[in-house]
Write an enzyme that holds these catalytic residues in place. Structure first.
Site, PDB file in Angstrom:
ATOM      1  N   TYR A   1     -47.458   5.316   6.174  1.00  0.00           N
ATOM      2  CA  TYR A   1     -46.659   4.893   5.009  1.00  0.00           C
ATOM      3  C   TYR A   1     -45.309   5.623   4.952  1.00  0.00           C
ATOM      4  O   TYR A   1     -44.273   4.983   4.733  1.00  0.00           O
ATOM      5  CB  TYR A   1     -47.485   5.194   3.760  1.00  0.00           C
ATOM      6  CG  TYR A   1     -46.843   4.880   2.442  1.00  0.00           C
ATOM      7  CD1 TYR A   1     -46.557   3.575   2.065  1.00  0.00           C
ATOM      8  CD2 TYR A   1     -46.562   5.906   1.523  1.00  0.00           C
ATOM      9  CE1 TYR A   1     -46.009   3.296   0.815  1.00  0.00           C
ATOM     10  CE2 TYR A   1     -46.020   5.631   0.276  1.00  0.00           C
ATOM     11  CZ  TYR A   1     -45.741   4.324  -0.075  1.00  0.00           C
ATOM     12  OH  TYR A   1     -45.197   4.050  -1.303  1.00  0.00           O
TER      13      TYR A   1
ATOM     14  N   LYS B   1     -41.405   4.051   4.526  1.00  0.00           N
ATOM     15  CA  LYS B   1     -40.585   4.194   3.318  1.00  0.00           C
ATOM     16  C   LYS B   1     -39.231   4.819   3.659  1.00  0.00           C
ATOM     17  O   LYS B   1     -38.209   4.447   3.092  1.00  0.00           O
ATOM     18  CB  LYS B   1     -41.329   5.029   2.267  1.00  0.00           C
ATOM     19  CG  LYS B   1     -42.375   4.240   1.536  1.00  0.00           C
ATOM     20  CD  LYS B   1     -41.803   2.946   0.959  1.00  0.00           C
ATOM     21  CE  LYS B   1     -42.572   2.358  -0.173  1.00  0.00           C
ATOM     22  NZ  LYS B   1     -42.084   1.042  -0.607  1.00  0.00           N
TER      23      LYS B   1
HETATM   24  P1  NDP Z   1     -50.149  -2.274  -5.619  1.00  0.00           P
HETATM   25  O1  NDP Z   1     -51.050  -2.064  -4.459  1.00  0.00           O
HETATM   26  O2  NDP Z   1     -50.705  -2.178  -6.990  1.00  0.00           O
HETATM   27  O3  NDP Z   1     -49.348  -3.650  -5.472  1.00  0.00           O
HETATM   28  C1  NDP Z   1     -48.742  -3.955  -4.263  1.00  0.00           C
HETATM   29  C2  NDP Z   1     -48.025  -5.276  -4.407  1.00  0.00           C
HETATM   30  O4  NDP Z   1     -47.407  -5.568  -3.141  1.00  0.00           O
HETATM   31  C3  NDP Z   1     -48.981  -6.420  -4.721  1.00  0.00           C
HETATM   32  O5  NDP Z   1     -48.349  -7.361  -5.539  1.00  0.00           O
HETATM   33  C4  NDP Z   1     -49.231  -7.002  -3.342  1.00  0.00           C
HETATM   34  O6  NDP Z   1     -49.610  -8.368  -3.342  1.00  0.00           O
HETATM   35  C5  NDP Z   1     -47.860  -6.849  -2.733  1.00  0.00           C
HETATM   36  N1  NDP Z   1     -47.930  -7.006  -1.290  1.00  0.00           N
HETATM   37  C6  NDP Z   1     -48.578  -6.250  -0.391  1.00  0.00           C
HETATM   38  N2  NDP Z   1     -48.465  -6.780   0.834  1.00  0.00           N
HETATM   39  C7  NDP Z   1     -47.733  -7.916   0.695  1.00  0.00           C
HETATM   40  C8  NDP Z   1     -47.277  -8.917   1.571  1.00  0.00           C
HETATM   41  N3  NDP Z   1     -47.576  -8.905   2.884  1.00  0.00           N
HETATM   42  N4  NDP Z   1     -46.535  -9.924   1.079  1.00  0.00           N
HETATM   43  C9  NDP Z   1     -46.235  -9.989  -0.233  1.00  0.00           C
HETATM   44  N5  NDP Z   1     -46.651  -9.086  -1.123  1.00  0.00           N
HETATM   45  C10 NDP Z   1     -47.395  -8.059  -0.658  1.00  0.00           C
HETATM   46  O7  NDP Z   1     -49.011  -1.175  -5.413  1.00  0.00           O
HETATM   47  P2  NDP Z   1     -47.897  -0.579  -6.392  1.00  0.00           P
HETATM   48  O8  NDP Z   1     -47.617  -1.515  -7.480  1.00  0.00           O
HETATM   49  O9  NDP Z   1     -48.275   0.801  -6.683  1.00  0.00           O
HETATM   50  O10 NDP Z   1     -46.673  -0.524  -5.359  1.00  0.00           O
HETATM   51  C11 NDP Z   1     -45.476  -1.242  -5.565  1.00  0.00           C
HETATM   52  C12 NDP Z   1     -44.377  -0.535  -4.800  1.00  0.00           C
HETATM   53  O11 NDP Z   1     -44.218   0.796  -5.312  1.00  0.00           O
HETATM   54  C13 NDP Z   1     -44.662  -0.373  -3.303  1.00  0.00           C
HETATM   55  O12 NDP Z   1     -43.485  -0.611  -2.576  1.00  0.00           O
HETATM   56  C14 NDP Z   1     -45.064   1.091  -3.184  1.00  0.00           C
HETATM   57  O13 NDP Z   1     -44.794   1.603  -1.906  1.00  0.00           O
HETATM   58  C15 NDP Z   1     -44.189   1.718  -4.245  1.00  0.00           C
HETATM   59  N6  NDP Z   1     -44.657   3.022  -4.713  1.00  0.00           N
HETATM   60  C16 NDP Z   1     -45.817   3.137  -5.433  1.00  0.00           C
HETATM   61  C17 NDP Z   1     -46.233   4.371  -5.871  1.00  0.00           C
HETATM   62  C18 NDP Z   1     -47.459   4.545  -6.683  1.00  0.00           C
HETATM   63  O14 NDP Z   1     -47.807   5.694  -6.988  1.00  0.00           O
HETATM   64  N7  NDP Z   1     -48.157   3.498  -7.094  1.00  0.00           N
HETATM   65  C19 NDP Z   1     -45.467   5.601  -5.569  1.00  0.00           C
HETATM   66  C20 NDP Z   1     -44.274   5.366  -4.803  1.00  0.00           C
HETATM   67  C21 NDP Z   1     -43.891   4.117  -4.414  1.00  0.00           C
HETATM   68  P3  NDP Z   1     -51.162  -8.840  -3.069  1.00  0.00           P
HETATM   69  O15 NDP Z   1     -51.840  -8.786  -4.392  1.00  0.00           O
HETATM   70  O16 NDP Z   1     -51.022 -10.211  -2.517  1.00  0.00           O
HETATM   71  O17 NDP Z   1     -51.743  -7.867  -2.095  1.00  0.00           O
END
Ligand code: NDP
Length: 248
Positions: free
Chosen positions: A163, A167
């Site tokens: 990861y 990033k």
């Molecule tokens: P979640 O796992 O809750 O949600 C991830 C989202 O990304 C879902 O909507 C998922 O859709 C979508 N996604 C994953 N793969 C794909 C794909 N191939 N095509 C389209 N959509 C996709 O994660 P978060 O909400 O926590 O993460 C959101 C962002 O925040 C990410 O970029 C993450 O790296 C970043 N982040 C999060 C942190 C945290 O603590 N939560 C900390 C730092 C950064 P689906 O339901 O279809 O899988």
């Protein structure tokens, strides 16, 4: 003539941080909020239709799988031709994965590849597809939801050799976008360690019950940073969800 609406596109908006941001922007008046979701027919996507919307605001859901190179450009073409979307003011590149937490010595190449495909290649495809409409905004903002896990100076004690590199590449690309485009503000926001599926999964992997920041606090802060942003003040920088400037 009807006033021009503010158009916001969010990738991965069916759950987690993307969904939280979507509900904030949809609740504002005169917004068109585009959810670029992997599967618009999934229950998590369909449930977005029940969210309250502000006066004159509406939701559009389009299929974009970040791992499919042509999905974003096809979705944007359809938005333009069938929905008459002629500009985008804010793109929030949020879709991402973090599924494993290996050391560099043990990371599987297939896992590294999978993280790079979604978190980096998906971001570039989305950027290339949305750039023409972002430019039409005149005040376009590109927001990458980045992570402190992808910082060089500030490395977390947690292992994340699939990861983290993805990033940091996303951060690099965002700073470049800001340098390449005079009329687009591009910047990174770290949303905090948020209590989403991803955040809590990571916390569990390191023996914690859950992540440290509620989704509500995370997305409220992220939206505040976005709403206060200008190219001059925010472009080419990395921000925390509380509005603090972060080191790369
Ligand atoms: P979640 O796992 O809750 O949600 C991830 C989202 O990304 C879902 O909507 C998922 O859709 C979508 N996604 C994953 N793969 C794909 C794909 N191939 N095509 C389209 N959509 C996709 O994660 P978060 O909400 O926590 O993460 C959101 C962002 O925040 C990410 O970029 C993450 O790296 C970043 N982040 C999060 C942190 C945290 O603590 N939560 C900390 C730092 C950064 P689906 O339901 O279809 O899988």
């Amino acid at each position: 003539m009807a006033p021009t609406k503010t158009v916001v596109l969010i990738s991965g908006a069916n759950r987690g941080i993307g969904r939280g941001l979507l509900s904030i922007y949809l609740s504002k008046p005169d917004h068109i909020v585009i959810a670029a979701n992997r599967d618009p027919d999934h229950a998590t996507s369909r449930s977005l239709l029940d969210l309250p919307s502000g006066d004159g605001s509406r939701l559009v859901i389009v299929p974009v799988d970040a791992t499919v190179e042509t999905d974003a450009s096809r979705a944007i073409r359809k938005l333009h031709e069938a929905r008459f979307i002629d500009h985008i003011d804010i793109v929030i590149a949020n879709a991402g994965v973090a599924t494993v937490y290996p050391r560099v010595s043990e990371v599987k190449i297939s896992d590294l590849q999978a993280h790079l495909t979604t978190n980096v290649l998906g971001l570039v495809s989305l950027y290339q597809a949305t750039l023409p409409l972002l430019k039409k905004s005149g005040k376009g903002r590109w927001v990458t939801i980045g992570s402190s896990a992808g910082c060089i100076e500030n490395q977390l004690p947690l292992t994340n050799a699939a990861y983290g590199p993805s990033k940091i590449a996303a951060h690099w690309l965002t700073k470049r976008i800001n340098a390449e485009e005079d009329d687009i503000a591009a910047f990174v926001i770290h949303p905090g360690w948020a209590q989403t599926d991803m955040g809590n999964h990571g916390a569990n992997a390191f023996g914690m019950e859950k992540a440290t920041v509620t989704v509500e606090d995370s997305v409220t802060g992220v939206a505040k940073v976005i709403d206060a942003s200008t190219k001059e003040s925010h472009g080419g920088k990395m921000w925390g969800h509380e509005g603090e400037l972060m080191a790369w």
